[in-house]
Enzyme design. Structure first.
Site, PDB file in Angstrom:
ATOM      1  N   LYS A  34       0.818  -1.215   0.000  1.00  0.00           N
ATOM      2  CA  LYS A  34       0.000   0.000   0.000  1.00  0.00           C
ATOM      3  C   LYS A  34       0.851   1.264   0.000  1.00  0.00           C
ATOM      4  CE  LYS A  34      -0.780  -0.029   5.032  1.00  0.00           C
ATOM      5  NZ  LYS A  34      -1.823  -0.095   6.094  1.00  0.00           N
ATOM      6  N   ARG A 129      -9.164  -1.379  16.297  1.00  0.00           N
ATOM      7  CA  ARG A 129      -9.480  -1.090  14.906  1.00  0.00           C
ATOM      8  C   ARG A 129     -10.423  -2.202  14.452  1.00  0.00           C
ATOM      9  NH1 ARG A 129      -5.170  -0.020  10.034  1.00  0.00           N
ATOM     10  NH2 ARG A 129      -5.533  -2.234   9.709  1.00  0.00           N
TER      11      ARG A 129
END
Length: 357
Positions: A34, A129
């Protein structure tokens, strides 16, 4: 034009270092891409290393990877959005999941595309998360076990990404116990326990990793060689696979203190005037052809230790070169070391050229 350079040899050496460690411990791993923001030049460099599994959080990036090499196993590393289901099944061989309804949609789409889609069930381990709560895991697992065209590849967790919770040995033992619980309950084998990211590599190097944790997802350690427990560079790795270069477009001796009526700057800052400041003090300032549109100054550091970053506007960076032993001139390049977030900004900018060294 400012540019970021990837040093191929250093990348290769970092990859070989990690791959040897993982192979010696019988751990499967994939490269998290990413950071590269789908840059084809750099994706090709990763593929050339011999990587067979690549992870990303953007479908468009996975699509590029599949176009470059359809045989690479692609992994989508966040819970899928409803409107992205079709493309996730099309371009991701594996996805991370936390919602039953989403997995059911993946199942239907996989049937439609005549594919088997693999999933990793992510478990909440304290970082707050994504993740299924531990007390709900068995019921969750049972509800998706028989969905058509869905292969439950394993379980995993994400630590240190939001709240900074570290992947301690106790955390990874707990993850391993979830594997044992599910396997005993449903009489199955879970191939992957994906509890390893760059931040967990120091545990592995100390042989403190539970053996059940057999899958790692690695980005930052590959590109920056960083021990995220200590902040130091892992011995045997490089921390400068990437460097930033920016050109000097002005050099002038200027006062250290601005003069005139103060207001909010173009980037929303207000200069605080020191009433005791000596208005006669000056410094030799250079302006570089890069600004806040492309980078954040707190994530870069000049390789020349005698250069100080003063401030930045949208398109220019001001540095103080008064104390440098080098005789800089217009057109010279200033090189910078880059932190992970600094590279992310730069690689996401269309105005920064991407090169190989």
């Amino acid at each position: 034009m400012a540019f970021i350079k990837l040093y191929r040899k250093k990348l290769e050496e970092n990859y070989t270092f990690l791959n040897n460690i993982f192979e010696s411990r019988h751990i499967e791993w994939g490269v998290v891409t990413k950071l590269l923001c789908g840059n084809t030049i750099y994706l090709k460099e990763i593929i050339a290393l011999g990587v067979r599994e690549m992870h990303d959080s953007r479908i468009s990036n996975l699509k590029k990877i599949k176009a470059l090499d359809p045989t690479i196993q692609t992994v989508y590393i966040k819970p899928p959005a409803k409107r992205s289901i079709e493309n996730i099944v099309r371009y991701a061989d594996v996805s991370f999941n936390t919602e039953i309804d989403t997995i059911k949609m993946l199942s239907k789409e996989a049937q439609k595309q005549n594919k088997n889609h693999k999933i990793i069930i992510m478990i909440e381990m304290g970082d707050l998360r994504e993740g299924v709560m531990g007390e709900e895991l068995v019921e969750f697992y049972g509800s998706i076990l028989s969905l058509p065209n869905i292969e439950i590849r394993g379980i995993g967790t994400n630590l240190n990404c939001l709240s900074g919770i570290m992947p301690t040995q106790d955390k990874l033992i707990q993850l391993s116990l979830y594997k044992q619980l599910i396997e005993a309950k449903f009489n199955i084998i879970i191939p992957w326990v994906s509890g390893g990211t760059s931040v967990a590599i120091p545990l592995m190097l100390k042989n403190a990793r539970p053996l059940a944790v057999n899958h790692f997802r690695v980005g930052e350690a590959l590109f920056f060689g960083k021990d995220l427990f200590t902040g130091e560079t892992i011995k045997g790795m490089h921390n400068d696979v990437f460097k930033l270069y920016s050109e000097i477009i002005e050099i002038t001796e200027k006062p250290d203190t601005p003069t005139g009526e103060l207001g909010e700057s173009g980037v929303g800052n207000t200069y605080v005037m020191d009433e005791n400041a000596d208005l006669g003090v000056t410094s030799l300032r250079a302006i570089l052809d890069i600004g806040l549109l492309d980078m954040q100054p707190q994530y870069i550091e000049a390789e020349d230790p005698d250069i100080t970053i003063v401030d930045a506007s949208s398109d220019m960076l001001v540095i103080d070169i008064s104390n440098s032993k080098k005789n800089y001139k217009i057109g010279d390049l200033i090189s910078f070391k880059i932190q992970y977030m600094g590279a992310l900004y730069l690689l996401n900018s269309d105005y920064i050229e991407k090169t190989i060294g």
